[in-house]
Scaffold this active site. Structure first.
Site, short mmCIF file in Angstrom:
data_model
loop_
_atom_site.label_atom_id
_atom_site.label_comp_id
_atom_site.label_asym_id
_atom_site.label_seq_id
_atom_site.Cartn_x
_atom_site.Cartn_y
_atom_site.Cartn_z
N SER A 1 -1.25 2.40 14.71
CA SER A 1 -1.42 3.65 13.95
C SER A 1 -2.48 4.59 14.51
CB SER A 1 -1.74 3.33 12.50
OG SER A 1 -0.59 2.82 11.88
N LYS B 1 -1.06 7.77 15.62
CA LYS B 1 -0.71 8.82 14.66
C LYS B 1 -1.57 10.09 14.88
CE LYS B 1 1.27 5.63 11.33
NZ LYS B 1 1.04 4.53 10.43
N TYR C 1 9.14 6.97 15.77
CA TYR C 1 8.00 6.34 15.10
C TYR C 1 7.68 4.96 15.69
CZ TYR C 1 5.14 4.07 11.63
OH TYR C 1 4.12 3.37 11.04
N TYR D 1 -6.81 4.32 5.56
CA TYR D 1 -5.98 4.02 4.37
C TYR D 1 -6.87 3.84 3.14
CZ TYR D 1 -3.09 3.12 8.39
OH TYR D 1 -2.45 3.24 9.59
N VAL E 1 -3.10 -1.46 13.16
CA VAL E 1 -3.01 -2.89 12.88
C VAL E 1 -3.09 -3.77 14.14
CG1 VAL E 1 -1.82 -2.81 10.65
CG2 VAL E 1 -0.47 -2.86 12.74
N1 GLN Z 1 3.65 -0.52 13.20
C1 GLN Z 1 2.90 -0.54 11.98
C2 GLN Z 1 3.82 -0.24 10.83
O1 GLN Z 1 4.57 0.70 10.88
C3 GLN Z 1 1.78 0.45 12.07
C4 GLN Z 1 0.88 0.38 10.89
C5 GLN Z 1 -0.60 0.43 11.24
O2 GLN Z 1 -1.04 0.34 12.38
N2 GLN Z 1 -1.38 0.50 10.20
O3 GLN Z 1 3.84 -0.96 9.85
#
Ligand code: GLN
Length: 309
Positions: free
Chosen positions: A64, A67, A191, A243, A261
């Site tokens: 993420s 993003k 994505y 988050y 993550v």
């Molecule tokens: N690939 C993960 C998902 O879409 C990315 C989420 C993250 O890094 N928080 O669930």
């Protein structure tokens, strides 16, 4: 303040011995296989010097954190119209939550939630093929970093695709509200490949330089985004980058930062540094346990919190 290289080396040595390393994400096999003892840190200072320690040269799945780069490209393509389709508020919910989408009619709270990043992917897709969008993203991030070694891990992308039921649900739900304009599978193709972007801490810190100097890469002098846009991206990173752990992160670290993550965090000390840390074990909010601790110690020793005057 002691020498930055010394601080960075001390922090890496402290993290090597840290007993509580969190839990490695295991929703896909390639992430579950990463060694929890890994720790890397890279700090690019205002003069462009890189101070790094630990596993700072090892590529990892930035997940993420990507993003931030997707949002930057989408703002370039769509300008402020992006904000008609995605909000700018912290959600207080998990990164993959669907609950607010019902009452808020398919408009995600912010672009760093999965739902928000899926809308951003839809904006980036336009009438193109997913592969073209991903090629553009890769070119963009490589150019930001000045490094060609940055890549998309296709194994990770395939595993995301195979197990991404929640992301598919989020996308279909938003499509039902009219907030996705393209075919769900093509949007998710963008994505999932964005999530699979892979690079080292050093490369990630290099890629983040434009956010530390009013949108201008301090090393190359190139303007990537306007000063206002850089400020706004930083504001979103501070308020929404972790988050439902964003408040706690601001309390402990006090820097705009985005987590993933895979255990990576890109943090920005405006005017001072672009910082990347990586340790794959996560806390209960899905943010890197030791990455957060390392950044907390870095700001304590440098005085770089944006809340310190
Ligand atoms: N690939 C993960 C998902 O879409 C990315 C989420 C993250 O890094 N928080 O669930």
């Amino acid at each position: 303040m002691p020498n930055l290289s010394t601080i960075v080396a001390e922090i890496a040595a402290e993290m090597a011995d840290a007993p509580d390393r969190g839990a490695v994400a295991d929703y896909i096999a390639p992430l579950g296989a990463v060694d929890p003892r890994k720790f890397g840190i890279a700090v690019i200072d205002a003069d462009g010097a890189c101070h790094s320690a630990g596993d700072a040269e090892e590529a990892f799945s930035v997940q993420s954190v990507a993003k931030v780069f997707g949002l930057t490209l989408a703002l370039g393509a769509g300008g402020d119209s992006v904000w008609k389709r995605v909000g700018r508020e912290p959600s207080g919910t998990a990164f993959n939550s669907i609950v607010q989408l019902e009452t808020e009619r398919g408009i995600p709270r912010n672009p760093f939630l999965n739902a928000g990043a899926i809308v951003i992917s839809d904006i980036l897709l336009g009438n193109r093929q997913p592969a073209e969008v991903i090629a553009e993203l890769l070119r963009f991030v490589r150019a930001l970093a000045g490094e060609d070694g940055i890549f998309i891990d296709n194994q990770v992308a395939a595993a995301e695709q195979a197990t991404g039921y929640r992301n598919k649900a989020l996308a279909n739900y938003m499509r039902a509200f009219g907030n996705l304009h393209h075919d769900v599978d093509r949007v998710l193709g963008v994505y999932f490949h964005q999530c699979a972007l892979a690079m080292s801490c050093r490369q990630l810190a290099l890629a983040g330089r434009y956010l530390m100097r009013s949108g201008r890469n301090p090393t190359t002098g190139h303007s990537v985004v306007s000063p206002q846009r850089a400020r706004r991206i930083n504001a979103l990173m501070l308020t929404c980058g972790h988050y439902d752990g964003s408040g706690e992160f601001a309390f402990r670290v006090g820097l705009p930062a985005k987590s993933g993550v895979g255990g990576g965090i890109l943090a920005v000390a405006p005017g001072r540094a672009s910082i990347a840390v990586w340790s794959p074990g996560l806390n209960d909010r899905g943010n890197s346990q030791l990455g957060t601790l390392a950044l907390e110690r870095l700001v304590q020793r440098t005085g770089w919190s944006v809340f310190e005057g």
